[in-house]
Design an enzyme around this catalytic site. Structure first.
Site, PDB file in Angstrom:
ATOM      1  N   ILE A 192      -0.958  14.349  -7.631  1.00 58.52           N
ATOM      2  CA  ILE A 192      -2.409  14.275  -7.694  1.00 58.52           C
ATOM      3  C   ILE A 192      -2.685  12.660  -8.362  1.00 58.52           C
ATOM      4  O   ILE A 192      -3.482  11.626  -7.936  1.00 58.52           O
ATOM      5  CB  ILE A 192      -3.256  15.031  -8.538  1.00 58.52           C
ATOM      6  CG1 ILE A 192      -3.220  16.493  -7.569  1.00 58.52           C
ATOM      7  CG2 ILE A 192      -4.601  14.859  -8.741  1.00 58.52           C
ATOM      8  CD1 ILE A 192      -3.988  17.822  -8.304  1.00 58.52           C
ATOM      9  N   HIS A 447      12.471  10.473  22.065  1.00 62.25           N
ATOM     10  CA  HIS A 447      12.697   9.042  21.554  1.00 62.25           C
ATOM     11  C   HIS A 447      11.884   8.082  22.153  1.00 62.25           C
ATOM     12  O   HIS A 447      11.426   8.244  23.285  1.00 62.25           O
ATOM     13  CB  HIS A 447      14.124   8.474  22.156  1.00 62.25           C
ATOM     14  CG  HIS A 447      14.407   7.138  21.844  1.00 62.25           C
ATOM     15  ND1 HIS A 447      14.795   6.744  20.533  1.00 62.25           N
ATOM     16  CD2 HIS A 447      14.396   6.058  22.707  1.00 62.25           C
ATOM     17  CE1 HIS A 447      14.884   5.396  20.504  1.00 62.25           C
ATOM     18  NE2 HIS A 447      14.708   4.954  22.023  1.00 62.25           N
TER      19      HIS A 447
HETATM   20  P1  FAD Z   1      -9.265  27.206  -5.269  1.00 58.83           P
HETATM   21  O1  FAD Z   1      -9.164  26.266  -3.936  1.00 58.83           O
HETATM   22  O2  FAD Z   1      -9.124  26.627  -6.595  1.00 58.83           O
HETATM   23  O3  FAD Z   1     -10.743  28.113  -5.087  1.00 58.83           O
HETATM   24  C1  FAD Z   1     -10.997  28.673  -5.999  1.00 58.83           C
HETATM   25  C2  FAD Z   1     -12.622  29.189  -5.938  1.00 58.83           C
HETATM   26  O4  FAD Z   1     -12.869  30.204  -6.722  1.00 58.83           O
HETATM   27  C3  FAD Z   1     -13.184  28.116  -6.439  1.00 58.83           C
HETATM   28  O5  FAD Z   1     -14.302  27.560  -5.158  1.00 58.83           O
HETATM   29  C4  FAD Z   1     -14.299  28.573  -7.444  1.00 58.83           C
HETATM   30  O6  FAD Z   1     -15.817  28.148  -7.338  1.00 58.83           O
HETATM   31  C5  FAD Z   1     -14.209  30.195  -6.942  1.00 58.83           C
HETATM   32  N1  FAD Z   1     -14.310  30.835  -8.267  1.00 58.83           N
HETATM   33  C6  FAD Z   1     -13.614  30.746  -9.534  1.00 58.83           C
HETATM   34  N2  FAD Z   1     -14.123  31.709 -10.320  1.00 58.83           N
HETATM   35  C7  FAD Z   1     -15.050  32.411  -9.881  1.00 58.83           C
HETATM   36  C8  FAD Z   1     -15.760  33.610 -10.262  1.00 58.83           C
HETATM   37  N3  FAD Z   1     -15.681  34.123 -11.217  1.00 58.83           N
HETATM   38  N4  FAD Z   1     -16.936  33.927  -9.154  1.00 58.83           N
HETATM   39  C9  FAD Z   1     -16.984  33.300  -8.050  1.00 58.83           C
HETATM   40  N5  FAD Z   1     -16.283  32.378  -7.702  1.00 58.83           N
HETATM   41  C10 FAD Z   1     -15.282  31.964  -8.413  1.00 58.83           C
HETATM   42  N6  FAD Z   1      -2.573  21.198  -2.332  1.00 58.83           N
HETATM   43  C11 FAD Z   1      -2.136  21.179  -1.209  1.00 58.83           C
HETATM   44  O7  FAD Z   1      -1.318  22.152  -0.599  1.00 58.83           O
HETATM   45  N7  FAD Z   1      -2.092  19.847  -0.655  1.00 58.83           N
HETATM   46  C12 FAD Z   1      -2.968  18.682  -1.308  1.00 58.83           C
HETATM   47  O8  FAD Z   1      -2.709  17.805  -0.522  1.00 58.83           O
HETATM   48  C13 FAD Z   1      -3.166  18.887  -2.185  1.00 58.83           C
HETATM   49  N8  FAD Z   1      -4.038  17.846  -2.852  1.00 58.83           N
HETATM   50  C14 FAD Z   1      -5.044  18.211  -3.670  1.00 58.83           C
HETATM   51  C15 FAD Z   1      -5.615  17.189  -4.367  1.00 58.83           C
HETATM   52  C16 FAD Z   1      -6.502  17.259  -5.535  1.00 58.83           C
HETATM   53  C17 FAD Z   1      -7.249  16.142  -6.138  1.00 58.83           C
HETATM   54  C18 FAD Z   1      -6.503  18.617  -6.368  1.00 58.83           C
HETATM   55  C19 FAD Z   1      -7.318  18.712  -7.340  1.00 58.83           C
HETATM   56  C20 FAD Z   1      -5.777  19.657  -5.866  1.00 58.83           C
HETATM   57  C21 FAD Z   1      -4.891  19.496  -4.764  1.00 58.83           C
HETATM   58  N9  FAD Z   1      -4.155  20.662  -3.893  1.00 58.83           N
HETATM   59  C22 FAD Z   1      -3.536  20.194  -2.934  1.00 58.83           C
HETATM   60  C23 FAD Z   1      -4.312  21.709  -4.793  1.00 58.83           C
HETATM   61  C24 FAD Z   1      -4.947  22.789  -3.984  1.00 58.83           C
HETATM   62  O9  FAD Z   1      -6.250  22.344  -3.871  1.00 58.83           O
HETATM   63  C25 FAD Z   1      -4.805  24.247  -4.487  1.00 58.83           C
HETATM   64  O10 FAD Z   1      -3.552  24.665  -4.400  1.00 58.83           O
HETATM   65  C26 FAD Z   1      -5.847  25.304  -3.752  1.00 58.83           C
HETATM   66  O11 FAD Z   1      -7.110  24.919  -3.572  1.00 58.83           O
HETATM   67  C27 FAD Z   1      -5.538  26.495  -4.268  1.00 58.83           C
HETATM   68  O12 FAD Z   1      -6.431  27.471  -3.518  1.00 58.83           O
HETATM   69  P2  FAD Z   1      -7.017  28.870  -4.415  1.00 58.83           P
HETATM   70  O13 FAD Z   1      -7.529  29.496  -3.126  1.00 58.83           O
HETATM   71  O14 FAD Z   1      -5.834  29.495  -4.994  1.00 58.83           O
HETATM   72  O15 FAD Z   1      -7.954  28.065  -5.244  1.00 58.83           O
END
Ligand code: FAD
Length: 469
Positions: A192, A447
């Site tokens: 990041i 290629h």
């Molecule tokens: P998240 O995407 O974090 O989603 C969780 C959701 O839960 C959120 O929308 C949140 O609002 C919701 N939530 C939390 N608590 C509650 C609650 N109590 N009630 C209701 N909703 C709730 N990964 C890659 O593989 N490739 C990349 O290129 C990459 N680039 C990235 C760049 C940046 C700048 C960042 C910050 C991260 C990047 N990542 C990348 C990592 C990737 O974003 C995460 O691994 C991924 O989003 C995880 O998915 P998730 O579904 O576990 O959670």
């Protein structure tokens, strides 16, 4: 106890949660998907993977126009930056992606709820409306035989340098600076930090990356990192390794290396030292869901938590914090809930750094193999000897294939090069099917393509590369 109208409630609509919900709906289950964000897609689509890739793409075009177009005989005259349009395009890319998910959710008849979910008992959630809805809408009680926690992660804050959203910021803010910072210090030399550091450096910031460990992107082999560091430095990023950040005051970030004090003037400091599993306010104790020693939701090999009927996936559980890993978790859990045979191969999660050139890796690296006394053969091939790379001005970097010395089975690969994020998938597929370096070397590659470097590296494992000695 409220009546259960759903088979599954998924909390969190990131790549883990929405994929889980979509797959469950495909399998005929009645699904609710809850997120406190107004749009689907979680961190990844709203403030992570997608906006950062949009910024990387646009800034690459800018860097090409400024620094390289002339060498291709393209006369552009003066090249300027319109940051407002640059950021607007990124916002449009995000809107297209999250809008697409909303359409798919609707078509799959998933009940999407915007609100914060909190457990009030095992398998019962209270959904509190968020933002402007707060005052008007009532709280809802929902119950289901299966609840999936997919609440993701949040940026880690340094206790002595808290985020203020203006000067000391997380990636959430660094994807939307309203002006190009003059001096940007990035704390943390991981994916990041390097991606966003590259974006702002290309736009004209003086960027210094400060890494505590002796090298940036520490999970890659030393030879890859040495070469990568040289290339980033050539692009204008200053990389300071082995330096421990100690504070930030009056526009100066302080650090220490070998007992010596270092000072870095900065008008913005991006802290990108990792992400923490996010379970704030979920009321896990009410559901009997336990955390592990790293405050991740504790799960078994089928992603079941310590509470019956409650599952957890993605960044909130152990494993690489990556979108595609979260997606696989989500699909498998949906299949397990539906009584089908879900499948995830956690040994084959590729990791990428989307700089230019990119760095990609999967499986075992050469250094890790040596540290574990594992007998391996390594095949290496430089893009400088690849015809397509020469034509495309993309000769920086190389491919490494790590194969078992006895069986020749591919154990891992690392790629530094243009388009490495796409190239690595071929190796993942070979590995998924137990392919050997010889298999890779004997597979026909079109290629001229960058992918021929993979074939050549496969051949190089048995010292039989055609286009290198
Ligand atoms: P998240 O995407 O974090 O989603 C969780 C959701 O839960 C959120 O929308 C949140 O609002 C919701 N939530 C939390 N608590 C509650 C609650 N109590 N009630 C209701 N909703 C709730 N990964 C890659 O593989 N490739 C990349 O290129 C990459 N680039 C990235 C760049 C940046 C700048 C960042 C910050 C991260 C990047 N990542 C990348 C990592 C990737 O974003 C995460 O691994 C991924 O989003 C995880 O998915 P998730 O579904 O576990 O959670």
């Amino acid at each position: 106890m409220p009546e259960s109208t759903f088979d599954v409630i998924v909390v969190g609509a990131g790549p883990g949660g929405y994929v889980c919900a979509f797959r469950a709906a495909q399998l005929g289950l009645r699904v609710a998907l809850v997120d406190k964000r107004a749009t689907l897609g979680g961190t990844c689509l709203n403030v992570g993977c997608i906006p950062s890739k949009a910024l990387l793409h646009s800034s690459e075009q800018f860097a090409f126009a400024k620094g390289h177009a002339a060498a291709h005989g393209i006369a552009l005259g003066s090249v300027g930056l319109d940051l407002a349009t640059f950021l607007k395009r990124k916002d449009e890319v995000v809107a297209k992606n999250v809008g697409g998910l909303a359409l798919l959710a609707k078509a799959r008849k998933i009940t999407v709820l915007t609100g914060t979910a909190t457990f009030t008992a095992a398998r019962t959630l209270e959904i509190s409306p968020v933002g402007s809805e707060l005052a008007r809408a009532p709280k809802q009680q929902l119950t289901a035989p299966n609840i999936v926690i997919a609440t993701g992660s949040a940026p880690v804050e340094l206790p002595f340098m808290k985020f203020d959203g203006a000067t000391v910021v997380s990636s959430d803010h660094a994807i939307a600076f309203s002006a190009v910072p003059k001096k940007l210090v990035v704390v943390g030399g991981g994916a990041i930090g390097l991606e966003l550091g590259s974006v702002w450096s290309r736009l004209g910031s003086e960027v210094t990356v400060i890494e505590f460990l002796p090298k940036i992107v520490a999970n890659y082999d030393d030879d890859i990192v040495r070469h990568f560091t040289r290339l980033l430095t050539k692009q204008g990023l200053k990389i300071e390794t082995g330096a421990k950040v100690t504070g930030f005051a009056a526009g100066v970030l302080t650090a220490e290396r070998d007992g010596k004090k270092l000072e870095f003037p900065a008008d913005k400091v991006l802290v990108a030292v990792g992400r923490r599993p996010y379970t704030d306010g979920l009321g896990l104790e009410k559901a009997g869901v336990q955390l592990d020693d790293k405050r991740r939701v504790k799960v078994d090999a089928q992603l079941r938590t310590t509470a019956p009927g409650v599952w957890a996936i993605g960044d909130v559980v152990a494993g690489p914090m990556l979108a595609h890993k979260a997606e696989e978790d989500g699909a498998a859990v949906a299949e397990w809930i539906a009584g089908k045979a879900g499948h995830i191969n956690w040994d084959l999660v590729p990791a990428i750094v989307y700089t230019e050139p990119e760095v990609a890796g999967v499986g075992l690296g050469e250094d890790a193999a040596k540290a574990a006394n594992r007998a391996v053969n390594v095949g290496k091939f430089n893009f400088a000897a690849n015809g397509r790379a020469i034509a495309a001005d993309a000769t920086d970097g190389f491919v490494k294939i790590i194969a078992d010395a006895k069986t020749d089975r591919i154990l891992g690969a690392q790629i530094l090069g243009h388009g490495a994020s796409e190239l690595i998938s071929e190796i993942v597929t070979h590995m998924e099917y137990g392919g050997s370096a010889e298999d890779l070397g004997r597979t026909i590659h079109a290629h001229p393509t960058m992918s021929e470097a993979l074939k050549e590296a496969g051949l190089a494992v048995s010292k039989s590369a055609i286009h290198s000695l």
